[in-house]
Write a protein that holds these residues in place. Structure first.
Motif, PDB file in Angstrom:
ATOM      1  N   PRO A 282      -1.190  10.730   9.027  1.00  0.00           N
ATOM      2  CA  PRO A 282      -0.501  11.143   7.802  1.00  0.00           C
ATOM      3  C   PRO A 282      -0.294   9.973   6.846  1.00  0.00           C
ATOM      4  CG  PRO A 282       1.094  10.829   9.535  1.00  0.00           C
ATOM      5  CD  PRO A 282      -0.256  10.590  10.164  1.00  0.00           C
ATOM      6  N   MET A 283      -0.105  10.276   5.586  1.00  0.00           N
ATOM      7  CA  MET A 283       0.213   9.283   4.572  1.00  0.00           C
ATOM      8  C   MET A 283       1.721   9.046   4.585  1.00  0.00           C
ATOM      9  SD  MET A 283      -1.391   7.584   2.038  1.00  0.00           S
ATOM     10  CE  MET A 283      -2.754   8.613   1.485  1.00  0.00           C
ATOM     11  N   THR A 284       2.124   7.773   4.533  1.00  0.00           N
ATOM     12  CA  THR A 284       3.554   7.439   4.540  1.00  0.00           C
ATOM     13  C   THR A 284       4.036   7.163   3.126  1.00  0.00           C
ATOM     14  OG1 THR A 284       3.434   6.502   6.769  1.00  0.00           O
ATOM     15  CG2 THR A 284       5.310   5.860   5.416  1.00  0.00           C
ATOM     16  N   LEU A 285       5.141   7.807   2.769  1.00  0.00           N
ATOM     17  CA  LEU A 285       5.763   7.639   1.466  1.00  0.00           C
ATOM     18  C   LEU A 285       7.166   7.089   1.700  1.00  0.00           C
ATOM     19  CD1 LEU A 285       4.845   8.325  -1.436  1.00  0.00           C
ATOM     20  CD2 LEU A 285       6.186  10.422  -1.263  1.00  0.00           C
ATOM     21  N   LYS A 286       7.425   5.845   1.234  1.00  0.00           N
ATOM     22  CA  LYS A 286       8.729   5.212   1.409  1.00  0.00           C
ATOM     23  C   LYS A 286       9.506   5.303   0.091  1.00  0.00           C
ATOM     24  CE  LYS A 286       7.031   1.952   4.881  1.00  0.00           C
ATOM     25  NZ  LYS A 286       6.905   0.526   5.270  1.00  0.00           N
ATOM     26  N   ILE A 287      10.707   5.868   0.174  1.00  0.00           N
ATOM     27  CA  ILE A 287      11.498   6.114  -1.028  1.00  0.00           C
ATOM     28  C   ILE A 287      12.856   5.441  -0.891  1.00  0.00           C
ATOM     29  CG2 ILE A 287      12.525   7.884  -2.500  1.00  0.00           C
ATOM     30  CD1 ILE A 287      10.445   9.837  -1.459  1.00  0.00           C
ATOM     31  N   SER A 288      13.192   4.601  -1.852  1.00  0.00           N
ATOM     32  CA  SER A 288      14.550   4.061  -1.952  1.00  0.00           C
ATOM     33  C   SER A 288      15.099   4.438  -3.317  1.00  0.00           C
ATOM     34  CB  SER A 288      14.563   2.542  -1.725  1.00  0.00           C
ATOM     35  OG  SER A 288      13.664   1.899  -2.593  1.00  0.00           O
ATOM     36  N   GLU A 289      16.203   3.863  -3.719  1.00  0.00           N
ATOM     37  CA  GLU A 289      16.953   4.435  -4.841  1.00  0.00           C
ATOM     38  C   GLU A 289      16.164   4.512  -6.138  1.00  0.00           C
ATOM     39  OE1 GLU A 289      21.479   4.222  -6.601  1.00  0.00           O
ATOM     40  OE2 GLU A 289      20.790   2.780  -5.124  1.00  0.00           O
ATOM     41  N   ILE A 292       9.311   3.640  -5.108  1.00  0.00           N
ATOM     42  CA  ILE A 292       8.438   4.504  -4.324  1.00  0.00           C
ATOM     43  C   ILE A 292       7.284   3.652  -3.813  1.00  0.00           C
ATOM     44  CG2 ILE A 292       7.062   6.611  -4.321  1.00  0.00           C
ATOM     45  CD1 ILE A 292       8.474   7.306  -7.014  1.00  0.00           C
ATOM     46  N   VAL A 293       7.031   3.687  -2.517  1.00  0.00           N
ATOM     47  CA  VAL A 293       5.927   2.945  -1.923  1.00  0.00           C
ATOM     48  C   VAL A 293       5.033   3.920  -1.179  1.00  0.00           C
ATOM     49  CG1 VAL A 293       5.246   1.102  -0.349  1.00  0.00           C
ATOM     50  CG2 VAL A 293       7.339   0.868  -1.689  1.00  0.00           C
ATOM     51  N   GLN A 301      -1.147  -0.683  -0.086  1.00  0.00           N
ATOM     52  CA  GLN A 301       0.110  -0.146  -0.597  1.00  0.00           C
ATOM     53  C   GLN A 301       0.101  -0.106  -2.127  1.00  0.00           C
ATOM     54  OE1 GLN A 301       3.815  -1.718   0.788  1.00  0.00           O
ATOM     55  NE2 GLN A 301       3.170  -1.873   2.904  1.00  0.00           N
ATOM     56  N   LEU A 302       0.629   0.979  -2.655  1.00  0.00           N
ATOM     57  CA  LEU A 302       0.928   1.069  -4.080  1.00  0.00           C
ATOM     58  C   LEU A 302       2.437   1.196  -4.205  1.00  0.00           C
ATOM     59  CD1 LEU A 302       0.232   1.362  -7.081  1.00  0.00           C
ATOM     60  CD2 LEU A 302       0.006   3.826  -6.705  1.00  0.00           C
ATOM     61  N   GLU A 303       3.066   0.257  -4.902  1.00  0.00           N
ATOM     62  CA  GLU A 303       4.513   0.238  -5.061  1.00  0.00           C
ATOM     63  C   GLU A 303       4.859   0.484  -6.530  1.00  0.00           C
ATOM     64  OE1 GLU A 303       5.285  -3.139  -1.591  1.00  0.00           O
ATOM     65  OE2 GLU A 303       5.450  -3.687  -3.704  1.00  0.00           O
ATOM     66  N   ILE A 304       5.647   1.520  -6.764  1.00  0.00           N
ATOM     67  CA  ILE A 304       6.112   1.837  -8.112  1.00  0.00           C
ATOM     68  C   ILE A 304       7.609   1.586  -8.136  1.00  0.00           C
ATOM     69  CG2 ILE A 304       6.238   3.615  -9.893  1.00  0.00           C
ATOM     70  CD1 ILE A 304       3.895   5.001  -8.462  1.00  0.00           C
ATOM     71  N   MET A 305       8.020   0.543  -8.846  1.00  0.00           N
ATOM     72  CA  MET A 305       9.394   0.054  -8.775  1.00  0.00           C
ATOM     73  C   MET A 305      10.169   0.333 -10.058  1.00  0.00           C
ATOM     74  SD  MET A 305       9.384  -1.190  -5.761  1.00  0.00           S
ATOM     75  CE  MET A 305       8.542  -2.115  -4.496  1.00  0.00           C
ATOM     76  N   GLN A 306      11.475   0.453  -9.901  1.00  0.00           N
ATOM     77  CA  GLN A 306      12.417   0.556 -11.013  1.00  0.00           C
ATOM     78  C   GLN A 306      12.154   1.801 -11.869  1.00  0.00           C
ATOM     79  OE1 GLN A 306      12.088  -3.242 -12.992  1.00  0.00           O
ATOM     80  NE2 GLN A 306      12.443  -4.365 -11.115  1.00  0.00           N
ATOM     81  N   VAL A 307      11.911   2.920 -11.189  1.00  0.00           N
ATOM     82  CA  VAL A 307      11.710   4.183 -11.892  1.00  0.00           C
ATOM     83  C   VAL A 307      13.072   4.703 -12.361  1.00  0.00           C
ATOM     84  CG1 VAL A 307      10.765   6.518 -11.738  1.00  0.00           C
ATOM     85  CG2 VAL A 307       9.744   4.663 -10.393  1.00  0.00           C
TER      86      VAL A 307
END
Length: 461
Positions: A282-289, A292-293, A301-307
Motif C-alpha cells: 500500500p501507499m503510505t500517506l503521513k498527515i500532520s497539522e 502531507i507526506v 517521498q513527496l512532502e507538501i508543507m505548510q498547507v
C-alpha cells in the motif's frame, strides 16, 4: 570531559552549513567557548589546551599577531574561518593571505559575509576547502576573485541575500546547495543550476523573481539531484517547479506560502513528479497539522508543507485522486479541530483508504475518532427491503486501525467496532485488525473475548 565540551560547542557541525548567518554562527560559538573558560581555572586551562575547540577562527582581529595566536591554538585541527559582527579596518584584510598561507591544507570551511575579506582570501589557493558559506551582510558583493578560483573538494555551498556569480564553474563539484534571498530571475537561477552536474541536494527559500507564466518554458534537467526543498509563494512555485526535470529525485519538499494558488501548485507538483505512476502497495500517506507526506517506492517521498487549514482537505483530495485506486495507509500525527476534521476525514473517506494509524493522541482525540467511526452516513431515500434507511460508514474501506503512544479507552473501542460490525452493510468493509502500540490502557485482557466474538484480531505491543 572533552566529549561533554564537544557537545556544548557542537563540534560535529562547525563544518556544516545551517540556518544561521556566518556572524551569528561565529558569535554564538565564541561566546559559548568563552563561557566555558570562565567557569574555573581548570576549565580555562582545558579549553586553551584542546586544539579542536579553536578550530573556529574569527578572522576579525585587531592585528596579525592576534590572528596568528588564534590559529596556533588550533594546532593541526581542521579550520573553519569565519567572522563576528564588526567593522573591517581598511587595508587590514590585505594581510590575510600571508597569515593563512601556511594553513591552507587544513582550511575546510569559510563562513564569511564581507566581500573584501573573501577576495583577499582568494589570492591564495584553497585546495582542501569543502564548505563555503557566503552571506552579503552589509557590503556589496564582488565575485571577480571567486570566479577565477578552483575548489576541487568543495561539496557544500550556501549563498544568502546576494546576487549569483556570473558563472557556477568554480562550484562544479558542489553536491549540496542552500540558497535564500537570491535576487536573480528564475531564468538566471536555473542557468546557474544547470552548470552544477554533481548537485544532489538543493534547498531554496524565497529565491529569484519567480513569475507566473502560462507559456511552456524550457526545462532544466538536474540528473544527479536526489533532494529538493523549495519554499516560496505558491504562485511563484508553480512556474519554478514545472521548469525542473528531476529523474533521480528521492525526496521533494514543497513549502507553500499563504496563497489562493496553493491547490494549483499542489496539482502541478503531483503531475510533474508523476505520483500517479508510483508503483507501491500500500501507499503510505503521513498527515500532520499542516503537512502531507506521500511515501512512494524505494523511499521516494513527496512532502507538501505548510498547507492552509482551509485548503487541507482539498489538498488530500488532490493527492488521493492522483493515486487512483491504490491501497492507502494513513498515518496521522494529530486530530483536527472540530471545524476542520469533517473536511479532512471527508477527503479520506474512500474505499481504498484501508489502514489508519493515529500517533500520540490524547484521550479527547481518540474519543473523537471513535465517535466519528461509529457514526453512519444516512442516505435518505435509499431504503432496503425492510423499509429501513440504508447507511454507509465513514471511512467505509477501513479494515486496519492502529494507535501508537496514545490514550485509548478500550471499552469505547469495542463499542465502536460492535456498532460497525452488527450494522455492517455490503458497501462497507468491517474492521478486522486493531493494534495498540505503547498505549496507555487498563485491563485490556477483559475485552479480548469481545474482540474475538466480533471477528477482530486484537494486538497489544
Amino acid at each position: 570531559m572533552h566529549r561533554i565540551f564537544a557537545v556544548v560547542l557542537q563540534l560535529g557541525t562547525i563544518h556544516q552549513i545551517g540556518l544561521q548567518s556566518c556572524s551569528d554562527f561565529s558569535g554564538d560559538y565564541i561566546r559559548q567557548r568563552e563561557a566555558l573558560r570562565l567557569v574555573s581555572r581548570t576549565w580555562n586551562s582545558f579549553v586553551i589546551s584542546t586544539p579542536s575547540f579553536w578550530a573556529v577562527v574569527d578572522v576579525l582581529a585587531r592585528n596579525q599577531d592576534i590572528l596568528t595566536q588564534r590559529i596556533e591554538r588550533a594546532q593541526h585541527a581542521e579550520l573553519c574561518l569565519t567572522q563576528t559582527k564588526g567593522s573591517v579596518t581598511n587595508g587590514w584584510y590585505e594581510q590575510l593571505p600571508k597569515t593563512l598561507s601556511p594553513h591552507i591544507q587544513r582550511t575546510r570551511s569559510l563562513r564569511l559575509n564581507n566581500s573584501s575579506i573573501v577576495n583577499a582570501l582568494m589570492k591564495i589557493p584553497l585546495p582542501a576547502l569543502q564548505t563555503l558559506d557566503l552571506d552579503q551582510g552589509s557590503t556589496e558583493w564582488d565575485w571577480a576573485a571567486v570566479t577565477d578560483m578552483h575548489f576541487p573538494l568543495l561539496r557544500t555551498l550556501r549563498l544568502a541575500h546576494l546576487s549569483l556569480p556570473p558563472s557556477s564553474t568554480p562550484f562544479s563539484s558542489v553536491k549540496v546547495l542552500h540558497m535564500s534571498g537570491i535576487r536573480q530571475s528564475s531564468d538566471e537561477l536555473l542557468a546557474f543550476l544547470a552548470q552544477m552536474p554533481c548537485l544532489e541536494e538543493l534547498r531554496a527559500k524565497e529565491c529569484g523573481r519567480w513569475s507566473l507564466s502560462e507559456t511552456q518554458p524550457p526545462v532544466t534537467q538536474l540528473n544527479s539531484l536526489l533532494r529538493l526543498d523549495v519554499a516560496h509563494r505558491a504562485s511563484a512555485l508553480i512556474n519554478f517547479i514545472r521548469r525542473l526535470s528531476l529523474p533521480a529525485a528521492k525526496r521533494v519538499t514543497i513549502r507553500l506560502g499563504a496563497s489562493h494558488h496553493s491547490i494549483v501548485a499542489i496539482r502541478r507538483c503531483l503531475d510533474i513528479f508523476q505520483v500517479s505512476t508510483w508503483d507501491v502497495d500500500p501507499m503510505t500517506l503521513k498527515i500532520s497539522e499542516r503537512d502531507i507526506v506521500c511515501v512512494g517506492p524505494d523511499s521516494q517521498q513527496l512532502e507538501i508543507m505548510q498547507v492552509n487549514a482551509y485548503d487541507f482537505g482539498k489538498a488530500i483530495e488532490e493527492l488521493l485522486a492522483h493515486l487512483g485506486r491504490k491501497r492507502i495507509c494513513v498515518d496521522m500525527n494529530f486530530w483536527p479541530e472540530a471545524k476542520n476534521h469533517r473536511l479532512l476525514m471527508g477527503a479520506l473517506d474512500r474505499e481504498n483508504v484501508n489502514s489508519l494509524r493515529l500517533y500520540k493522541a490524547k484521550g479527547d482525540s481518540t474519543r473523537a475518532l471513535l465517535d466519528y467511526l461509529a457514526t453512519p452516513i444516512q442516505n435518505k431515500g435509499n431504503e432496503d427491503s425492510t423499509g429501513e434507511n440504508n447507511c454507509q460508514w465513514k471511512l467505509r474501506g477501513l479494515h486496519e486501525l492502529s494507535f501508537v503512544e496514545s490514550d485509548v479507552d478500550v471499552a469505547h473501542l469495542v463499542q465502536m467496532v460492535k456498532i460497525r460490525t452488527t450494522n455492517h452493510q455490503a458497501s462497507s468493509i468491517p474492521i478486522r485488525s486493531i493494534t495498540l502500540e505503547r498505549c496507555e490502557i487498563k485491563s485490556e485482557y477483559q475485552f479480548l473475548p469481545s474482540f474475538e466474538a466480533l471477528g477482530v484480531e486484537f494486538t497489544r505491543l
